[in-house]
Design an enzyme around this catalytic site. Structure first.
Site, PDB file in Angstrom:
ATOM      1  N   ASP A   1       0.809  -1.216   0.000  1.00 47.96           N
ATOM      2  CA  ASP A   1       0.000   0.000   0.000  1.00 47.96           C
ATOM      3  C   ASP A   1       0.842   1.266   0.000  1.00 47.96           C
ATOM      4  O   ASP A   1       0.338   2.356  -0.269  1.00 47.96           O
ATOM      5  CB  ASP A   1      -0.857   0.045   1.280  1.00 47.96           C
ATOM      6  CG  ASP A   1      -2.185  -0.667   1.116  1.00 47.96           C
ATOM      7  OD1 ASP A   1      -2.644  -0.813  -0.018  1.00 47.96           O
ATOM      8  OD2 ASP A   1      -2.761  -1.079   2.145  1.00 47.96           O
TER       9      ASP A   1
HETATM   10  C1  GLC Z   1      -1.665  -3.817   5.363  1.00 47.16           C
HETATM   11  C2  GLC Z   1      -2.883  -3.864   4.478  1.00 47.16           C
HETATM   12  C3  GLC Z   1      -2.677  -4.750   3.286  1.00 47.16           C
HETATM   13  C4  GLC Z   1      -1.399  -4.395   2.586  1.00 47.16           C
HETATM   14  C5  GLC Z   1      -0.220  -4.388   3.540  1.00 47.16           C
HETATM   15  C6  GLC Z   1       1.050  -3.903   2.908  1.00 47.16           C
HETATM   16  O1  GLC Z   1      -1.495  -5.044   6.002  1.00 47.16           O
HETATM   17  O2  GLC Z   1      -4.005  -4.283   5.201  1.00 47.16           O
HETATM   18  O3  GLC Z   1      -3.741  -4.634   2.385  1.00 47.16           O
HETATM   19  O4  GLC Z   1      -1.195  -5.318   1.558  1.00 47.16           O
HETATM   20  O5  GLC Z   1      -0.511  -3.537   4.622  1.00 47.16           O
HETATM   21  O6  GLC Z   1       1.018  -2.534   2.625  1.00 47.16           O
HETATM   22  C1  GLC Z   2      -0.645   2.468   5.902  1.00 49.67           C
HETATM   23  C2  GLC Z   2       0.119   1.264   6.406  1.00 49.67           C
HETATM   24  C3  GLC Z   2      -0.169   0.072   5.579  1.00 49.67           C
HETATM   25  C4  GLC Z   2      -1.641  -0.102   5.440  1.00 49.67           C
HETATM   26  C5  GLC Z   2      -2.334   1.167   4.967  1.00 49.67           C
HETATM   27  C6  GLC Z   2      -3.818   0.955   4.991  1.00 49.67           C
HETATM   28  O1  GLC Z   2      -0.231   2.788   4.633  1.00 49.67           O
HETATM   29  O2  GLC Z   2       1.505   1.487   6.411  1.00 49.67           O
HETATM   30  O3  GLC Z   2       0.425  -1.063   6.194  1.00 49.67           O
HETATM   31  O4  GLC Z   2      -1.889  -1.110   4.514  1.00 49.67           O
HETATM   32  O5  GLC Z   2      -2.018   2.216   5.810  1.00 49.67           O
HETATM   33  O6  GLC Z   2      -4.540   2.044   4.610  1.00 49.67           O
END
Ligand code: GLC
Ligand code: GLC
Length: 814
Positions: free
Chosen positions: A487
């Site tokens: 993300d």
């Molecule tokens: C969080 C989110 C997931 C994403 C991950 C890596 O665990 O829930 O959707 O893939 O972060 O950013």
């Molecule tokens: C932030 C976190 C990530 C998560 C995302 C969800 O970017 O670092 O882990 O997946 O929020 O919105």
């Protein structure tokens, strides 16, 4: 250092020191009524949606930690001493403190001054209430006179509004008290038809429903004035802060035990039967009273508890293993499976780290969660898949999240995460392999919940696949969109304004930045979809999916290979990310793990190189970090990943969710020692001994362990609600132990450590119980199988043709 121990026979973790480094929590409820509960009775409850139907208040990020809970106080009437058997909130020094977190229940208790007390908290199956069974025993040589007090603080339903909108909320609170039941009915007079209740099995010596009357001015939950005085004040809340507190007097002979049952519940009345008498403003209690009466009876409460135990026995009984490693056994047989059910129920909404007001159900997350729970709850998996697919957009793309109460896509969080659609293929494929229920593909499912747009679920999968084909970048790799699995790799964001969301801000048109990770996922999804298509008799279509996958594989080899490992992406300038030519972020886990998981490069040695490079550059003793070197400063062209200090979260933290991709990669290469070694590094049970460093619960996975660039290297964060649960379960069960579901049957392909003499397992699969034993005779992974004594060709065991319900499989590894 440890703060407790596992009790595997009872499937419990027993915490023996109340001041754990962080609140160590458990979940109550597994259907519609839920709660989180910490080892010192902190936490809160809600009905279905942690934001919109919150029953009780919780103070996040409080000092001290973990305030708001299901608190019991005891007061010795002679000395005037009072304490909480759960340590918080009074924090008196206790003897024999213990908290037993079990499957859907928690028991917390201790002894003080010869008075022993335990409370067992659980949610009965098929009910919207929680039971607290408080037992108090007098261990003194003389009589004891004790007052027992219960307490909770009601939330005014919408947890977000409750924590912010005081100009209204200080005026709206309303309760009713009848016999030993406190009813919380804020807003019931207008548009709500639900209320909460807090009931007690015994006659009351007093009650309170107004927080200030109970606590006293400027006092906290650690020293309520009414408890100190030994007498509740029978206050009735009008506005301000409605609470529920009961007082019961207990006279205990030496050795005598008494039990009090408290119930906290949620009830909805039919809209036309809200009031009794009709036309009044008094809650109609006729419909809820039988339920209250039932569970206030300790015998019926015990029976409900027994049923809950059996429920978990049967769920966990679907897959049980006995390997030479007890950490593996414990996680597979108990805690990892249990955590998978929690991620299914909660997605990423409510934990100690997820406030329950921020996030709905993630499209990508919930599809991946299926990998971990589909065998335990196939019917609910089916429903979840259809709900997810109904939020898919006509383009094949997806809203990134949807709200569980409305089941609608959440526009605030947006879409355009270009990996999202493929996870639907992965999820559906896992469902088909487990259940063989092909009818799901013909279910009509709308797009964007638009009535009239229904198409068979199968068409949703077709659009998912096509989504990427219509969004290829300059090298022929998939365009990344807002981000892919990571993300925080926001290549089109270019945000320079504080407070902007990295996930919804877009300053670039997105026609350049490409993702090698999505390419790997596409190859994998394409092959899964081809297998599904050919089963549907669509041979030409299946061939075209395979051709597209092969084409993408060729593109990865040409433009996604860096010489020693797979590249991660190309940014908006067309520059490489995750390359030896980069200054920072030279190598990433996601593309290497997933490409090898997808089988790319297994024949020509590139997979081997990628896994060796991963080991050399990314593996640490606490797990595998996301990338190296960590980003030391903020990069406008990379986004959120570089917003985290080095070693945390996506910036070179050990993101436990993706470690299993490398475990599976190693298993695909046939290296069982490496696969299981990686598995053990992040196995929470195996980390119990370093509890002081790890800090999170030793019985569940955390999303992240701080990476080697962090000053707190090895410290876990964000426990419970993470894709880590499903992926680790899937990696150990299906790739390392190798008991793998396929469209045709159960494949047996263990890739276990060389020094394991073997293992045994029981797997209930499509209604048949398979008793499996694997014996190692040589160091390799070659397997010879016999089924009920007869050798079979290959390693896929198909369902018995004669309808037998129990089958014995023996495997010899050489
Ligand atoms: C969080 C989110 C997931 C994403 C991950 C890596 O665990 O829930 O959707 O893939 O972060 O950013
Ligand atoms: C932030 C976190 C990530 C998560 C995302 C969800 O970017 O670092 O882990 O997946 O929020 O919105």
């Amino acid at each position: 250092m440890k703060f407790g121990h596992f009790d595997d026979r009872n499937r419990e973790y027993v915490i023996t020191q109340p001041d754990t480094p962080l609140p160590w929590i458990n979940y109550l409820g597994c259907q519609a009524y839920f709660g989180i509960i910490s080892n010192t009775a902190g936490g809160y409850s809600f009905y279905r949606d942690a934001r919109l139907r919150r029953l009780t208040r919780y103070r996040y990020n409080n000092a001290p930690f973990d305030f708001g809970g299901r608190y019991v106080y005891l007061r010795d009437e002679e000395s005037g001493q009072f304490w909480s058997p759960s340590w918080q909130p009074t924090r008196r020094e206790l003897e024999n403190y213990s908290c037993r977190h079990g499957m859907g229940y928690t028991v917390i208790g201790s002894t003080l001054g010869g008075i022993e007390a335990h409370t067992r908290y659980f949610v009965p199956l098929d009910e919207n209430l929680e039971v607290w069974q408080l037992t108090v025993t007098n261990r003194r040589k003389s009589k004891a006179q004790i007052s027992a007090f219960s307490s909770i603080e009601f939330c005014l339903w919408d947890a977000q509004d409750d924590a912010t909108n005081f100009q209204r909320n200080f005026n709206t609170g309303q309760v009713e008290v009848e016999e030993s039941v406190i009813y919380h009915k804020t807003e019931y007079r207008e548009r709500r038809n639900h209320f909460a209740y807090f009931a007690c099995s015994e006659p009351l010596a007093g009650f309170d429903t107004q927080r200030e009357a109970f606590l006293g001015r400027y006092r906290g939950w650690d020293s309520p004035a009414a408890v100190e005085a030994g007498q509740l004040t029978n206050s009735v809340a009008h506005g301000w802060a409605p609470i529920g507190a009961h007082q019961v007097k207990l006279d205990l002979e030496p050795g005598e035990t008494k039990q009090i049952v408290f119930l906290l519940g949620y009830h909805e009345n039919p809209v036309d039967q809200k009031f009794d008498p009709p036309g009044s403003q008094t809650i109609n209690k006729a419909l809820v009273k039988p339920t209250i009466a039932k569970y206030l009876d300790p015998v019926k409460a015990d029976a409900a508890f027994e049923r809950l135990r059996q429920y978990w026995d049967s769920l966990l009984g679907i897959f049980q293993v006995e390997t030479p490693d007890f950490h593996t056994n414990r996680m597979v047989n108990i805690w990892n499976a249990y955590q998978c059910m929690a991620t299914f129920n909660m997605s990423r909404s409510a934990s100690f780290y997820e406030s329950g007001i921020g996030r709905g159900l993630g499209f990508r997350d919930s599809n991946q969660d299926l990998l971990g729970f589909v065998h335990m709850a196939p019917a609910r998996a089916r429903e979840r898949i259809l709900d997810l697919a109904a939020t898919q957009l006509p383009t094949g793309g997806a809203y990134h999240q949807y709200q569980p109460l409305t089941k609608r896509g959440n526009n605030d969080i947006g879409g355009g995460f270009n990996d999202d659609p493929h996870w639907l293929i992965v999820g559906v494929s896992a469902y088909l392999k487990e259940t063989g229920d092909w009818s799901i593909l013909d279910e009509p499912v709308p797009y964007d919940n638009e009535a009239g747009s229904e198409q068979p679920l199968y068409e949703h999968l077709q659009r998912s696949f096509r989504y990427t084909l219509e969004r290829l970048g300059p090298h022929g790799l998939p365009l990344i969109g807002r981000a892919d699995w990571n993300d925080c790799l926001n290549l089109n964001c270019f945000s320079d304004t504080p407070g902007q969301s990295f996930q919804t801000t877009t300053n670039k048109d997105g026609k350049v930045a490409e993702s090698v990770f999505i390419a790997g996922l596409f190859v994998h999804a394409g092959r899964e979809l081809a297998a599904i298509a050919s089963r549907r008799g669509l041979a030409a279509e299946a061939t075209s999916y395979l051709a597209e996958s092969a084409k993408m594989e060729a593109v990865i080899r040409e433009h996604g290979w860096d010489g020693g490992w797979f590249l991660r992406a190309y940014d908006d300038f067309g520059a490489k990310i995750g390359s030896k030519d980069c200054e920072e972020g030279k190598i990433f886990i996601e593309s290497n793990g997933f490409c090898v998981l997808a089988g790319i490069g297994l024949e020509d040695g590139t997979a081997l190189k990628a896994m060796d490079a991963t080991r050399e550059h990314l593996a640490t003793k606490h797990g595998i970090v996301v990338q190296q070197p960590a980003y030391s400063r903020y990069y406008l062209n990379l986004g959120e990943i570089s917003s985290y200090p080095p070693g945390y979260k996506e910036n070179a933290g050990i993101f436990c969710h993706v470690n299993p991709w490398v475990m599976i990669g190693e298993a695909r290469l046939g290296r069982g020692d490496a696969a299981h070694d990686y598995y053990s590094r992040i196995n929470p049970s195996a980390r119990e001994e370093i509890g002081e460093l790890h800090r999170c619960e030793p019985y569940v996975y955390a999303q992240m362990i701080a990476g080697k660039d962090a000053p707190t290297f090895g410290e876990a964060k964000n426990s419970w609600l993470t894709g880590t649960a499903a992926w680790n379960y899937y990696a150990i069960a299906q790739w390392i132990l190798g008991i793998r579901t396929t469209l045709d049957g159960l494949e047996i392909a263990p890739v276990i450590p060389t020094n394991w003499p073997g293992f045994t397992a029981t797997r209930i699969f499509r209604g048949v119980t398979y008793n499996i034993s694997i014996e190692r005779k040589g160091e390799g992974n070659l397997i010879a199988l016999s089924v009920d004594g007869k050798p079979i060709e290959g390693n896929v065991v198909t369902p018995p043709a004669d309808g037998r319900k129990e089958v014995t499989i023996k495997g010899i590894l050489s």
